[in-house]
Design an enzyme around this catalytic site. Structure first.
Site, PDB file in Angstrom:
ATOM      1  N   HIS A   1      16.159   2.965 -25.869  1.00 28.69           N
ATOM      2  CA  HIS A   1      17.009   4.121 -25.583  1.00 28.69           C
ATOM      3  C   HIS A   1      17.460   4.157 -24.119  1.00 28.69           C
ATOM      4  CE1 HIS A   1      12.964   6.489 -25.175  1.00 28.69           C
ATOM      5  NE2 HIS A   1      13.316   6.022 -23.996  1.00 28.69           N
TER       6      HIS A   1
ATOM      7  N   GLU B   1       6.278   2.661 -23.958  1.00 25.89           N
ATOM      8  CA  GLU B   1       7.145   3.418 -24.874  1.00 25.89           C
ATOM      9  C   GLU B   1       7.087   2.855 -26.301  1.00 25.89           C
ATOM     10  OE1 GLU B   1      10.585   5.367 -22.071  1.00 25.89           O
ATOM     11  OE2 GLU B   1      11.120   3.576 -23.186  1.00 25.89           O
TER      12      GLU B   1
ATOM     13  N   HIS C   1      12.210  12.597 -20.670  1.00 22.43           N
ATOM     14  CA  HIS C   1      12.045  12.006 -19.342  1.00 22.43           C
ATOM     15  C   HIS C   1      12.196  13.091 -18.279  1.00 22.43           C
ATOM     16  CE1 HIS C   1      13.414   8.916 -22.164  1.00 22.43           C
ATOM     17  NE2 HIS C   1      12.797   8.032 -21.425  1.00 22.43           N
TER      18      HIS C   1
ATOM     19  N   HIS D   1       9.746  -3.469 -20.029  1.00 22.31           N
ATOM     20  CA  HIS D   1      10.420  -3.147 -18.774  1.00 22.31           C
ATOM     21  C   HIS D   1       9.463  -2.474 -17.806  1.00 22.31           C
ATOM     22  CE1 HIS D   1      10.978   0.622 -21.061  1.00 22.31           C
ATOM     23  NE2 HIS D   1      11.616   1.232 -20.078  1.00 22.31           N
TER      24      HIS D   1
HETATM   25 FE   LIG Z   1      12.398   6.085 -22.109  1.00 26.16          FE
END
Ligand SMILES: [Fe+2]
Length: 280
Positions: free
Chosen positions: A12, A241, A60, A194
Site C-alpha cells: 500500500h 506489515e 500511519h 522495506h
Molecule cells: Fe504501511
C-alpha cells in the site's frame, strides 16, 4: 449466507496513490507496477464483483497516534473520509462502510475471545485508499462497501503472525454466520520488504518476499510461525506489515489456489507484492 470468496494481498505504498492521482500510470517508472494489477482490475469488475471488502491495513499516525494504539480495530461506521496525510486528503471517493456486517463481525470476534477495538468515526489513510485505487482504478464511487480492519504494526509490539492468522480464521467464522447473502473478499495490505530509516534504509529482499508469496498458496501454514525478529532481519523494519497478509490468508481456510501474482522492485523504496487467492 455471506461467504468469503477470495483474498488479495498487496502493498500500500503511498507513492502509488500519488502516481494514480496525478495520472502517472503510463510513465516508465510506474507502468510495470500498474500493469501487474491490470489482471485484477478486470477480474474484480467482470468476474469477482464483491459486495464487501474486509480491508486489513494499518493506520500511519492519521487516525491513531501515540495516545491510542489499538492492536486490532474494526470500523463500524457508515462512511470514512480520506485522511489528510500532510498534502491534503487524496481526491478519491469517500469509503462506504457496512455497519451491519461490521457490528456482526465485531460481536462474533469478541465473543470468540479477540478483544477488538470498535471505531465509529475515523479517517482512512493511504493504507486503505491505495489498495482501493490499485484494484478499482478511478471510479466516481467505490464499487464495494468496506469494513476497515486496522492493525498496529507501527509501534512495538505488533501482534504475532500466528495471532493474525488465528484472527483471520475467526473472521471467516464471523462472515459464515452472517445471514445476508453477501460476496465478501478479504484483503491483506502492506509490505513487502522495506526499511525506511537507519543504516539499512532501502533494504529489499526479493528472495524472501517471493518465498512468502509461495507459502500463501496451497495448504502450508508455515508462515504463521515466522517470528518478528525474522521479519526485521530479512525484510527490514517496515516489512513487519506483512503480518497483516496472514489475517487474509487465515480467513481463506486450509487450502488456497493462486489466481494471479505480481512482484516488482522498487516502488519508492519498497518491494511491491500482489497476489489473488481463492479458497479451495
Ligand atoms: Fe504501511
Amino acid at each position: 449466507m455471506a461467504r468469503i470468496t477470495a483474498g488479495i494481498g498487496c502493498s500500500h505504498v503511498p507513492a502509488l496513490g500519488v502516481a494514480s492521482d496525478f495520472d502517472k500510470e503510463e510513465e516508465p517508472y510506474w507502468k510495470p507496477i500498474f500493469d501487474g494489477f491490470e489482471w485484477t482490475r478486470k477480474w474484480e469488475s467482470e468476474e469477482a464483483r464483491p459486495d464487501v471488502v474486509i480491508l486489513v491495513y494499518n493506520d500511519h499516525a492519521s487516525a491513531f497516534d501515540m495516545n491510542l494504539i489499538p492492536t486490532f480495530a474494526i470500523g463500524c461506521a457508515e462512511r470514512y473520509s480520506p485522511a489528510d496525510e500532510g498534502w491534503g486528503p487524496r481526491k478519491v471517493p469517500d469509503v462506504e462502510g457496512h455497519p451491519d456486517l461490521a457490528w456482526h463481525i465485531a460481536q462474533s470476534l469478541i465473543l470468540d475471545e479477540f478483544d477488538m477495538t470498535i471505531i465509529n468515526e475515523m479517517d482512512v489513510d493511504h493504507g486503505l485508499t491505495v489498495p482501493l485505487s490499485m484494484m478499482f482504478g478511478k471510479p466516481d464511487k467505490w464499487p464495494v462497501k468496506v469494513v476497515p480492519l486496522a492493525v498496529n504494526v507501527v509501534t512495538y509490539p505488533p501482534p504475532s503472525g500466528n495471532r493474525c492468522w488465528a484472527l483471520g480464521e475467526a473472521i471467516r467464522r464471523a462472515v459464515d454466520s452472517f445471514p445476508e447473502d453477501l460476496n465478501v473478499q478479504i484483503w491483506g495490505t502492506g509490505g513487502m520488504s522495506h526499511q525506511l530509516q537507519g543504516p539499512r534504509a532501502g533494504l529489499i529482499n526479493r528472495e524472501w518476499d517471493n518465498g512468502f508469496l509461495d507459502k500463501l498458496i496451497g495448504s502450508t501454514d508455515e508462515l504463521r510461525r515466522i517470528q518478528h525478529i525474522e521479519y526485521l532481519r530479512e525484510t527490514g523494519s517496515e516489512g513487519i506489515e506483512m503480518v497483516m497478509w496472514l489475517i487474509m490468508r487465515g480467513a481463506l481456510g486450509k487450502t488456497t489456489r493462486c489466481l494471479h501474482r505480481h512482484y516488482h522492485v522498487p516502488a519508492s523504496n519498497t518491494a511491491i507484492g500482489h497476489i489473488v487467492l481463492e479458497p479451495e
